[in-house]
Design a protein around this motif. Structure first.
Motif, PDB file in Angstrom:
ATOM      1  N   PRO A 177     -16.630  -1.110  -8.237  1.00 30.12           N
ATOM      2  CA  PRO A 177     -16.238   0.025  -7.400  1.00 30.12           C
ATOM      3  C   PRO A 177     -16.275  -0.358  -5.917  1.00 30.12           C
ATOM      4  CG  PRO A 177     -17.738   0.734  -9.114  1.00 30.12           C
ATOM      5  CD  PRO A 177     -17.709  -0.772  -9.159  1.00 30.12           C
ATOM      6  N   GLY A 178     -15.292   0.119  -5.187  1.00 28.74           N
ATOM      7  CA  GLY A 178     -15.204  -0.171  -3.760  1.00 28.74           C
ATOM      8  C   GLY A 178     -14.451  -1.444  -3.428  1.00 28.74           C
ATOM      9  N   ALA A 179     -14.064  -2.215  -4.437  1.00 32.11           N
ATOM     10  CA  ALA A 179     -13.344  -3.469  -4.208  1.00 32.11           C
ATOM     11  C   ALA A 179     -11.969  -3.177  -3.601  1.00 32.11           C
ATOM     12  CB  ALA A 179     -13.188  -4.246  -5.511  1.00 32.11           C
ATOM     13  N   LEU A 180     -11.467  -4.153  -2.881  1.00 33.44           N
ATOM     14  CA  LEU A 180     -10.200  -4.033  -2.173  1.00 33.44           C
ATOM     15  C   LEU A 180      -9.141  -4.911  -2.839  1.00 33.44           C
ATOM     16  CD1 LEU A 180      -8.967  -2.728   0.349  1.00 33.44           C
ATOM     17  CD2 LEU A 180      -9.714  -4.734   1.631  1.00 33.44           C
ATOM     18  N   VAL A 181      -7.991  -4.319  -3.133  1.00 33.50           N
ATOM     19  CA  VAL A 181      -6.889  -5.019  -3.803  1.00 33.50           C
ATOM     20  C   VAL A 181      -5.663  -4.981  -2.906  1.00 33.50           C
ATOM     21  CG1 VAL A 181      -5.406  -5.100  -5.839  1.00 33.50           C
ATOM     22  CG2 VAL A 181      -7.767  -4.299  -6.052  1.00 33.50           C
ATOM     23  N   GLU A 182      -5.026  -6.133  -2.757  1.00 36.80           N
ATOM     24  CA  GLU A 182      -3.740  -6.210  -2.066  1.00 36.80           C
ATOM     25  C   GLU A 182      -2.662  -6.386  -3.130  1.00 36.80           C
ATOM     26  OE1 GLU A 182      -1.527  -8.743   1.456  1.00 36.80           O
ATOM     27  OE2 GLU A 182      -3.006  -9.753   0.204  1.00 36.80           O
ATOM     28  N   LEU A 183      -1.642  -5.550  -3.086  1.00 34.68           N
ATOM     29  CA  LEU A 183      -0.513  -5.638  -4.010  1.00 34.68           C
ATOM     30  C   LEU A 183       0.731  -6.010  -3.221  1.00 34.68           C
ATOM     31  CD1 LEU A 183       0.885  -5.108  -6.790  1.00 34.68           C
ATOM     32  CD2 LEU A 183       1.248  -2.767  -5.986  1.00 34.68           C
ATOM     33  N   VAL A 184       1.437  -7.014  -3.711  1.00 36.87           N
ATOM     34  CA  VAL A 184       2.715  -7.416  -3.129  1.00 36.87           C
ATOM     35  C   VAL A 184       3.771  -7.228  -4.210  1.00 36.87           C
ATOM     36  CG1 VAL A 184       4.037  -9.305  -2.114  1.00 36.87           C
ATOM     37  CG2 VAL A 184       1.583  -9.095  -1.636  1.00 36.87           C
ATOM     38  N   ALA A 185       4.827  -6.491  -3.870  1.00 40.41           N
ATOM     39  CA  ALA A 185       5.874  -6.201  -4.848  1.00 40.41           C
ATOM     40  C   ALA A 185       7.235  -6.203  -4.164  1.00 40.41           C
ATOM     41  CB  ALA A 185       5.616  -4.848  -5.503  1.00 40.41           C
TER      42      ALA A 185
ATOM     43  N   GLU B 248      -3.336   8.606  -6.994  1.00 38.68           N
ATOM     44  CA  GLU B 248      -3.760   9.999  -7.097  1.00 38.68           C
ATOM     45  C   GLU B 248      -4.271  10.313  -8.497  1.00 38.68           C
ATOM     46  OE1 GLU B 248      -1.910  14.455  -6.580  1.00 38.68           O
ATOM     47  OE2 GLU B 248      -1.114  12.840  -5.323  1.00 38.68           O
ATOM     48  N   ALA B 249      -3.599   9.797  -9.499  1.00 38.92           N
ATOM     49  CA  ALA B 249      -3.979  10.070 -10.885  1.00 38.92           C
ATOM     50  C   ALA B 249      -5.288   9.382 -11.280  1.00 38.92           C
ATOM     51  CB  ALA B 249      -2.860   9.629 -11.822  1.00 38.92           C
ATOM     52  N   THR B 250      -5.578   8.234 -10.678  1.00 37.05           N
ATOM     53  CA  THR B 250      -6.750   7.457 -11.076  1.00 37.05           C
ATOM     54  C   THR B 250      -7.936   7.603 -10.136  1.00 37.05           C
ATOM     55  OG1 THR B 250      -5.916   5.520  -9.884  1.00 37.05           O
ATOM     56  CG2 THR B 250      -5.356   5.698 -12.247  1.00 37.05           C
ATOM     57  N   GLY B 251      -7.711   8.180  -8.961  1.00 36.10           N
ATOM     58  CA  GLY B 251      -8.801   8.350  -8.004  1.00 36.10           C
ATOM     59  C   GLY B 251      -9.002   7.176  -7.068  1.00 36.10           C
ATOM     60  N   HIS B 252      -8.173   6.143  -7.186  1.00 33.69           N
ATOM     61  CA  HIS B 252      -8.267   5.012  -6.264  1.00 33.69           C
ATOM     62  C   HIS B 252      -7.657   5.412  -4.923  1.00 33.69           C
ATOM     63  CE1 HIS B 252      -9.598   2.793  -9.681  1.00 33.69           C
ATOM     64  NE2 HIS B 252      -8.428   2.869 -10.288  1.00 33.69           N
ATOM     65  N   GLN B 253      -8.116   4.775  -3.864  1.00 34.25           N
ATOM     66  CA  GLN B 253      -7.675   5.154  -2.518  1.00 34.25           C
ATOM     67  C   GLN B 253      -6.574   4.218  -2.026  1.00 34.25           C
ATOM     68  OE1 GLN B 253     -10.742   4.869   0.441  1.00 34.25           O
ATOM     69  NE2 GLN B 253      -9.554   5.963   1.961  1.00 34.25           N
ATOM     70  N   LEU B 254      -5.412   4.773  -1.737  1.00 35.10           N
ATOM     71  CA  LEU B 254      -4.311   4.014  -1.159  1.00 35.10           C
ATOM     72  C   LEU B 254      -4.546   3.937   0.344  1.00 35.10           C
ATOM     73  CD1 LEU B 254      -1.608   2.562  -1.438  1.00 35.10           C
ATOM     74  CD2 LEU B 254      -0.490   4.796  -1.256  1.00 35.10           C
ATOM     75  N   LEU B 255      -4.918   2.761   0.828  1.00 37.86           N
ATOM     76  CA  LEU B 255      -5.229   2.580   2.241  1.00 37.86           C
ATOM     77  C   LEU B 255      -3.971   2.382   3.074  1.00 37.86           C
ATOM     78  CD1 LEU B 255      -8.307   0.215   1.874  1.00 37.86           C
ATOM     79  CD2 LEU B 255      -8.307   2.694   2.202  1.00 37.86           C
ATOM     80  N   SER B 256      -3.012   1.642   2.530  1.00 37.29           N
ATOM     81  CA  SER B 256      -1.746   1.452   3.240  1.00 37.29           C
ATOM     82  C   SER B 256      -0.677   1.003   2.264  1.00 37.29           C
ATOM     83  CB  SER B 256      -1.888   0.433   4.380  1.00 37.29           C
ATOM     84  OG  SER B 256      -2.050  -0.862   3.871  1.00 37.29           O
ATOM     85  N   LEU B 257       0.548   1.306   2.628  1.00 33.27           N
ATOM     86  CA  LEU B 257       1.721   0.874   1.866  1.00 33.27           C
ATOM     87  C   LEU B 257       2.835   0.721   2.878  1.00 33.27           C
ATOM     88  CD1 LEU B 257       3.336   0.344  -0.739  1.00 33.27           C
ATOM     89  CD2 LEU B 257       3.664   2.819  -0.914  1.00 33.27           C
TER      90      LEU B 257
END
Length: 79
Positions: free
Chosen positions: A30-38, A52-61
């Motif tokens: 919990p609290g880990a930070l993930v970077e997604l590149v797509a 929103e559905a999972t409760g994870h926080q979207l920090l930026s997109l």
């Protein structure tokens, strides 16, 4: 920021980017930070909905030329 893990889903299409980040998040604390590149423009609507559905926080997109780069913080336990 330094991500705990970077998920490169470049060249894949829906639903692969979301499946890949979901798989990565399951392995993290919990609290880990993930970077997604797509490259799939669908990630612009799919990732916020998934967070929103999972409760994870979207920090930026953000879009960077042909890439979409997102930062997500894994939800804390119980939250």
């Amino acid at each position: 920021m330094q991500p705990d893990v970077r998920v490169d889903a470049s060249g894949t299409w829906c639903p692969v980017p979301i499946l890949e980040i979901a798989k990565a998040v399951r392995r993290l604390a919990p609290g880990a930070l993930v970077e997604l590149v797509a490259t799939d423009p669908g990630v612009a609507r799919d990732l916020p909905a998934w967070c929103e559905a999972t409760g994870h926080q979207l920090l930026s997109l953000e879009r960077r030329d042909a890439l979409w780069v997102a930062w997500v913080r894994k939800a804390c336990a119980g939250g």
